[in-house]
Design a protein around this motif. Structure first.
Motif, PDB file in Angstrom:
ATOM      1  N   PRO A 211       0.802  -1.222   0.000  1.00 55.35           N
ATOM      2  CA  PRO A 211       0.000   0.000   0.000  1.00 55.35           C
ATOM      3  C   PRO A 211       0.842   1.282   0.000  1.00 55.35           C
ATOM      4  O   PRO A 211       0.522   2.232  -0.706  1.00 55.35           O
ATOM      5  CB  PRO A 211      -0.832  -0.101   1.281  1.00 55.35           C
ATOM      6  N   ALA A 212       1.918   1.299   0.769  1.00 54.16           N
ATOM      7  CA  ALA A 212       2.760   2.504   0.824  1.00 54.16           C
ATOM      8  C   ALA A 212       3.381   2.802  -0.539  1.00 54.16           C
ATOM      9  O   ALA A 212       3.435   3.954  -0.974  1.00 54.16           O
ATOM     10  CB  ALA A 212       3.845   2.343   1.889  1.00 54.16           C
ATOM     11  N   ALA A 213       3.821   1.763  -1.232  1.00 55.86           N
ATOM     12  CA  ALA A 213       4.416   1.963  -2.556  1.00 55.86           C
ATOM     13  C   ALA A 213       3.376   2.453  -3.558  1.00 55.86           C
ATOM     14  O   ALA A 213       3.661   3.332  -4.376  1.00 55.86           O
ATOM     15  CB  ALA A 213       5.061   0.668  -3.042  1.00 55.86           C
ATOM     16  N   LEU A 214       2.166   1.902  -3.498  1.00 57.83           N
ATOM     17  CA  LEU A 214       1.102   2.343  -4.402  1.00 57.83           C
ATOM     18  C   LEU A 214       0.735   3.801  -4.163  1.00 57.83           C
ATOM     19  O   LEU A 214       0.578   4.580  -5.106  1.00 57.83           O
ATOM     20  CB  LEU A 214      -0.136   1.466  -4.233  1.00 57.83           C
ATOM     21  N   LEU A 215       0.607   4.183  -2.903  1.00 56.62           N
ATOM     22  CA  LEU A 215       0.259   5.566  -2.587  1.00 56.62           C
ATOM     23  C   LEU A 215       1.382   6.522  -2.984  1.00 56.62           C
ATOM     24  O   LEU A 215       1.129   7.617  -3.491  1.00 56.62           O
ATOM     25  CB  LEU A 215      -0.077   5.707  -1.104  1.00 56.62           C
ATOM     26  N   ALA A 216       2.625   6.110  -2.760  1.00 53.01           N
ATOM     27  CA  ALA A 216       3.762   6.949  -3.154  1.00 53.01           C
ATOM     28  C   ALA A 216       3.802   7.127  -4.664  1.00 53.01           C
ATOM     29  O   ALA A 216       4.030   8.235  -5.174  1.00 53.01           O
ATOM     30  CB  ALA A 216       5.066   6.341  -2.649  1.00 53.01           C
ATOM     31  N   HIS A 217       3.559   6.043  -5.404  1.00 50.42           N
ATOM     32  CA  HIS A 217       3.543   6.124  -6.865  1.00 50.42           C
ATOM     33  C   HIS A 217       2.421   7.043  -7.341  1.00 50.42           C
ATOM     34  O   HIS A 217       2.618   7.877  -8.227  1.00 50.42           O
ATOM     35  CB  HIS A 217       3.379   4.729  -7.469  1.00 50.42           C
ATOM     36  N   ASP A 218       1.243   6.915  -6.743  1.00 53.46           N
ATOM     37  CA  ASP A 218       0.110   7.756  -7.109  1.00 53.46           C
ATOM     38  C   ASP A 218       0.419   9.232  -6.832  1.00 53.46           C
ATOM     39  O   ASP A 218       0.136  10.091  -7.658  1.00 53.46           O
ATOM     40  CB  ASP A 218      -1.141   7.329  -6.341  1.00 53.46           C
ATOM     41  N   ALA A 219       1.007   9.512  -5.674  1.00 51.49           N
ATOM     42  CA  ALA A 219       1.356  10.899  -5.335  1.00 51.49           C
ATOM     43  C   ALA A 219       2.377  11.454  -6.321  1.00 51.49           C
ATOM     44  O   ALA A 219       2.275  12.614  -6.749  1.00 51.49           O
ATOM     45  CB  ALA A 219       1.894  10.972  -3.904  1.00 51.49           C
ATOM     46  N   LEU A 220       3.349  10.654  -6.705  1.00 50.83           N
ATOM     47  CA  LEU A 220       4.354  11.083  -7.669  1.00 50.83           C
ATOM     48  C   LEU A 220       3.709  11.377  -9.026  1.00 50.83           C
ATOM     49  O   LEU A 220       4.007  12.393  -9.663  1.00 50.83           O
ATOM     50  CB  LEU A 220       5.438  10.012  -7.809  1.00 50.83           C
ATOM     51  N   CYS A 221       2.818  10.502  -9.472  1.00 48.32           N
ATOM     52  CA  CYS A 221       2.128  10.707 -10.757  1.00 48.32           C
ATOM     53  C   CYS A 221       1.281  11.979 -10.725  1.00 48.32           C
ATOM     54  O   CYS A 221       1.284  12.755 -11.678  1.00 48.32           O
ATOM     55  CB  CYS A 221       1.253   9.511 -11.092  1.00 48.32           C
ATOM     56  N   ARG A 222       0.574  12.204  -9.629  1.00 49.18           N
ATOM     57  CA  ARG A 222      -0.258  13.409  -9.513  1.00 49.18           C
ATOM     58  C   ARG A 222       0.612  14.668  -9.503  1.00 49.18           C
ATOM     59  O   ARG A 222       0.256  15.666 -10.126  1.00 49.18           O
ATOM     60  CB  ARG A 222      -1.124  13.350  -8.267  1.00 49.18           C
ATOM     61  N   ALA A 223       1.741  14.632  -8.819  1.00 50.79           N
ATOM     62  CA  ALA A 223       2.645  15.787  -8.788  1.00 50.79           C
ATOM     63  C   ALA A 223       3.191  16.071 -10.178  1.00 50.79           C
ATOM     64  O   ALA A 223       3.285  17.221 -10.608  1.00 50.79           O
ATOM     65  CB  ALA A 223       3.774  15.531  -7.793  1.00 50.79           C
ATOM     66  N   TRP A 224       3.559  15.001 -10.903  1.00 50.53           N
ATOM     67  CA  TRP A 224       4.076  15.179 -12.252  1.00 50.53           C
ATOM     68  C   TRP A 224       3.008  15.786 -13.163  1.00 50.53           C
ATOM     69  O   TRP A 224       3.271  16.719 -13.913  1.00 50.53           O
ATOM     70  CB  TRP A 224       4.538  13.821 -12.814  1.00 50.53           C
ATOM     71  N   GLN A 225       1.772  15.280 -13.080  1.00 52.25           N
ATOM     72  CA  GLN A 225       0.683  15.819 -13.882  1.00 52.25           C
ATOM     73  C   GLN A 225       0.426  17.278 -13.569  1.00 52.25           C
ATOM     74  O   GLN A 225       0.211  18.096 -14.463  1.00 52.25           O
ATOM     75  CB  GLN A 225      -0.587  14.991 -13.677  1.00 52.25           C
ATOM     76  N   GLU A 226       0.409  17.605 -12.292  1.00 53.67           N
ATOM     77  CA  GLU A 226       0.163  18.990 -11.873  1.00 53.67           C
ATOM     78  C   GLU A 226       1.272  19.916 -12.373  1.00 53.67           C
ATOM     79  O   GLU A 226       1.008  21.006 -12.864  1.00 53.67           O
ATOM     80  CB  GLU A 226       0.049  19.057 -10.348  1.00 53.67           C
ATOM     81  N   HIS A 227       2.499  19.453 -12.292  1.00 58.04           N
ATOM     82  CA  HIS A 227       3.643  20.257 -12.736  1.00 58.04           C
ATOM     83  C   HIS A 227       3.588  20.515 -14.246  1.00 58.04           C
ATOM     84  O   HIS A 227       3.908  21.596 -14.716  1.00 58.04           O
ATOM     85  CB  HIS A 227       4.956  19.559 -12.370  1.00 58.04           C
ATOM     86  N   HIS A 228       3.164  19.512 -15.002  1.00 58.46           N
ATOM     87  CA  HIS A 228       3.140  19.634 -16.461  1.00 58.46           C
ATOM     88  C   HIS A 228       1.839  20.208 -17.010  1.00 58.46           C
ATOM     89  O   HIS A 228       1.687  20.369 -18.209  1.00 58.46           O
ATOM     90  CB  HIS A 228       3.432  18.272 -17.107  1.00 58.46           C
ATOM     91  N   ARG A 229       0.907  20.515 -16.120  1.00 58.19           N
ATOM     92  CA  ARG A 229      -0.366  21.093 -16.525  1.00 58.19           C
ATOM     93  C   ARG A 229      -0.208  22.576 -16.873  1.00 58.19           C
ATOM     94  O   ARG A 229      -0.974  23.131 -17.626  1.00 58.19           O
ATOM     95  CB  ARG A 229      -1.368  20.938 -15.393  1.00 58.19           C
ATOM     96  N   THR A 230       0.777  23.211 -16.285  1.00 60.03           N
ATOM     97  CA  THR A 230       0.950  24.663 -16.492  1.00 60.03           C
ATOM     98  C   THR A 230       1.759  24.975 -17.707  1.00 60.03           C
ATOM     99  O   THR A 230       2.342  24.205 -18.348  1.00 60.03           O
ATOM    100  CB  THR A 230       1.636  25.297 -15.257  1.00 60.03           C
TER     101      THR A 230
END
Length: 110
Positions: A91-110
């Motif tokens: 679970p910790a690895a899945l949540l960390a991966h999800d958080a990383l993906c969301r951060a990357w998406q947010e960063h590249h949205r601008t």
């Protein structure tokens, strides 16, 4: 998930219904969808019951929150036959991966 499993739970599920997958022969009912979000107390009790029930309480978001069918969950757009067991994932690895993906998406949205 079966009616027998639901009847055997020490913690009753809130008002809702079993969802049938729209794939296969329709015999697979992979989740219970409550009519409203569970309270924090109920969530805690359901999580504690996991070792006996095998069920995980989940907070699900719809693809389109304005769609009354609450896709993909309530509309049955599920493929449980193709899913891996939650027990084989960290679970910790899945949540960390999800958080990383969301951060990357947010960063590249601008």
């Amino acid at each position: 998930m079966t009616p027998e499993l639901l009847a055997s739970l020490a913690v009753p599920l809130p008002k809702g219904r079993m969802i049938t997958s729209d794939e296969g022969d329709g015999a697979m009912q992979p989740l219970w969808l409550s009519d409203a979000p569970a309270s924090a107390e109920l969530w805690t009790r359901l999580r504690a019951e996991h070792s006996a029930s095998g069920l995980w309480p989940l907070l699900l978001d719809a693809d389109d929150p304005h769609d009354a069918e609450f896709p993909p969950w309530a509309s049955g757009e599920l493929s449980p036959e193709r899913m891996s067991s939650p027990n084989v994932h960290d679970p910790a690895a899945l949540l960390a991966h999800d958080a990383l993906c969301r951060a990357w998406q947010e960063h590249h949205r601008t």
